[in-house]
Scaffold this motif. Structure first.
Motif, short mmCIF file in Angstrom:
data_model
loop_
_atom_site.label_atom_id
_atom_site.label_comp_id
_atom_site.label_asym_id
_atom_site.label_seq_id
_atom_site.Cartn_x
_atom_site.Cartn_y
_atom_site.Cartn_z
N LEU A 144 0.82 -1.20 0.00
CA LEU A 144 0.00 0.00 0.00
C LEU A 144 0.86 1.26 0.00
O LEU A 144 1.88 1.33 0.68
CB LEU A 144 -0.92 0.00 1.23
N SER A 145 0.44 2.24 -0.78
CA SER A 145 1.10 3.53 -0.99
C SER A 145 2.19 3.44 -2.05
O SER A 145 2.85 4.43 -2.35
CB SER A 145 1.69 4.14 0.29
N SER A 146 2.39 2.25 -2.61
CA SER A 146 3.46 2.08 -3.58
C SER A 146 2.98 1.33 -4.82
O SER A 146 3.03 1.85 -5.93
CB SER A 146 4.63 1.32 -2.93
N THR A 147 2.50 0.12 -4.64
CA THR A 147 2.07 -0.68 -5.80
C THR A 147 0.88 -0.07 -6.50
O THR A 147 0.84 0.03 -7.73
CB THR A 147 1.73 -2.12 -5.36
N GLU A 148 -0.10 0.38 -5.73
CA GLU A 148 -1.32 0.91 -6.35
C GLU A 148 -1.10 2.30 -6.96
O GLU A 148 -1.96 2.80 -7.70
CB GLU A 148 -2.48 0.96 -5.33
N GLN A 149 0.04 2.92 -6.67
CA GLN A 149 0.32 4.24 -7.21
C GLN A 149 0.91 4.18 -8.63
O GLN A 149 0.99 5.20 -9.31
CB GLN A 149 1.29 4.99 -6.30
N GLN A 150 1.30 3.00 -9.06
CA GLN A 150 1.84 2.87 -10.41
C GLN A 150 0.72 2.94 -11.44
O GLN A 150 -0.37 2.40 -11.22
CB GLN A 150 2.58 1.53 -10.55
N THR A 151 0.95 3.62 -12.54
CA THR A 151 -0.03 3.66 -13.60
C THR A 151 -0.23 2.26 -14.19
O THR A 151 0.71 1.48 -14.29
CB THR A 151 0.40 4.62 -14.73
N HIS A 152 -1.43 1.94 -14.58
CA HIS A 152 -1.72 0.62 -15.13
C HIS A 152 -1.18 0.45 -16.54
O HIS A 152 -1.34 -0.62 -17.14
CB HIS A 152 -3.23 0.35 -15.10
N LEU A 153 -0.53 1.47 -17.05
CA LEU A 153 0.15 1.32 -18.33
C LEU A 153 1.44 0.51 -18.16
O LEU A 153 2.03 0.06 -19.13
CB LEU A 153 0.49 2.70 -18.92
N VAL A 154 1.86 0.34 -16.90
CA VAL A 154 3.10 -0.37 -16.61
C VAL A 154 2.79 -1.56 -15.70
O VAL A 154 2.48 -1.39 -14.53
CB VAL A 154 4.13 0.55 -15.91
N ALA A 155 2.84 -2.77 -16.23
CA ALA A 155 2.72 -4.01 -15.45
C ALA A 155 1.73 -3.90 -14.30
O ALA A 155 2.13 -3.85 -13.14
CB ALA A 155 4.10 -4.42 -14.91
N PRO A 156 0.43 -3.86 -14.58
CA PRO A 156 -0.55 -3.73 -13.50
C PRO A 156 -0.53 -4.92 -12.54
O PRO A 156 -0.18 -6.03 -12.93
CB PRO A 156 -1.88 -3.66 -14.26
N PHE A 157 -0.89 -4.65 -11.29
CA PHE A 157 -0.99 -5.71 -10.29
C PHE A 157 -2.36 -6.38 -10.47
O PHE A 157 -3.39 -5.83 -10.07
CB PHE A 157 -0.85 -5.13 -8.88
N THR A 158 -2.36 -7.54 -11.09
CA THR A 158 -3.59 -8.30 -11.32
C THR A 158 -3.45 -9.63 -10.60
O THR A 158 -2.79 -10.55 -11.10
CB THR A 158 -3.83 -8.53 -12.82
#
Length: 235
Positions: A144-158
């Motif tokens: 939290l505060s790190s992974t979800e802050q990445q844009t989904h244009l780059v390797a989304p957390f799925t």
């Protein structure tokens, strides 16, 4: 079961897989935590390296982990990404050989934090041939505060894998509270309220009351033994 949690900084191990560690420990698994750059905590006023490590050990105790070890790669509060990449890769290789885990939990390669990405890639490199070592599964967690802050244009957390951590979120929150200099008031994502909300969301996705979610990196499954052919059957 033997599991190894590889995290870049203190509190990443709790935010990423704290409730799962508590669950596995309660089930009798051997869980080891390894923090590569515990010295980053020195950026907080008055925090010494000894105190930083003491907090990590206290958090591990709250989760029921077997033990915690330290990479000491950045004792002067530098980031891992400021050091030669081979140091992180070699340190992770050492831990894998020392603890021979079957499952490794670590950062997601699409995380917005450069250190988190570095650790994820180093684990992937060191486990690239699962058949040559003890590791059978690599799972990437969200912080939290790190992974979800990445844009989904780059390797989304799925997420592909969910651990039912119902009854173990309190232990995760207690462990997080040990890092009081990293915890903030809501709605900041590094808050107990956010941790509980995330566990509820992932639980809803999996059909349980609370869950932690992971992206499956690699997995090696055993091949069942071949059955002998019936007599008279062509081979």
């Amino acid at each position: 079961m033997r599991a190894l949690v590889v995290a870049a900084h203190p509190d990443d191990e709790v935010l990423g897989a704290g409730a799962t560690v508590a669950l596995l420990a309660a089930q009798g698994a051997r869980v080891h935590l390894h923090l590569l750059a515990e010295g980053v905590s020195l950026r907080h006023p008055g925090v010494s390296l000894a105190e930083a490590r003491s907090r990590c050990e206290a958090a591990a105790a709250e989760l029921g982990a077997d033990d915690v070890s330290f990479g000491a790669l950045a004792p002067d509060a530098r980031l891992l990404c400021e050091l030669p990449q081979r140091l992180t890769v070699e340190a992770i290789g050492d831990r894998l050989r020392a603890h021979r885990p079957e499952t490794v939990f670590t950062h997601h390669p699409g995380d917005i934090h450069a250190d988190h990405r570095l650790v994820a890639h180093a684990v992937t490199y060191q486990t690239r041939s699962l058949g040559t070592g003890s590791v059978r599964q690599v799972l990437h967690f969200e912080v939290l505060s790190s992974t979800e802050q990445q844009t989904h244009l780059v390797a989304p957390f799925t997420p592909h894998v969910f651990y039912d951590v119902t009854g173990h979120v309190d232990a995760k929150c207690r462990a997080l509270a040990v890092y009081d200099h990293e915890v903030h008031a809501p709605p900041h994502p590094r808050s107990a309220e956010a941790v509980r909300a995330q566990a509820t969301l992932r639980g809803v996705q999996a059909g349980v009351h609370a869950a932690e979610a992971f992206v499956l990196g690699r997995e090696l499954r055993g091949t069942p033994p071949a059955r002998p052919a019936p007599k008279g059957t062509p081979t």
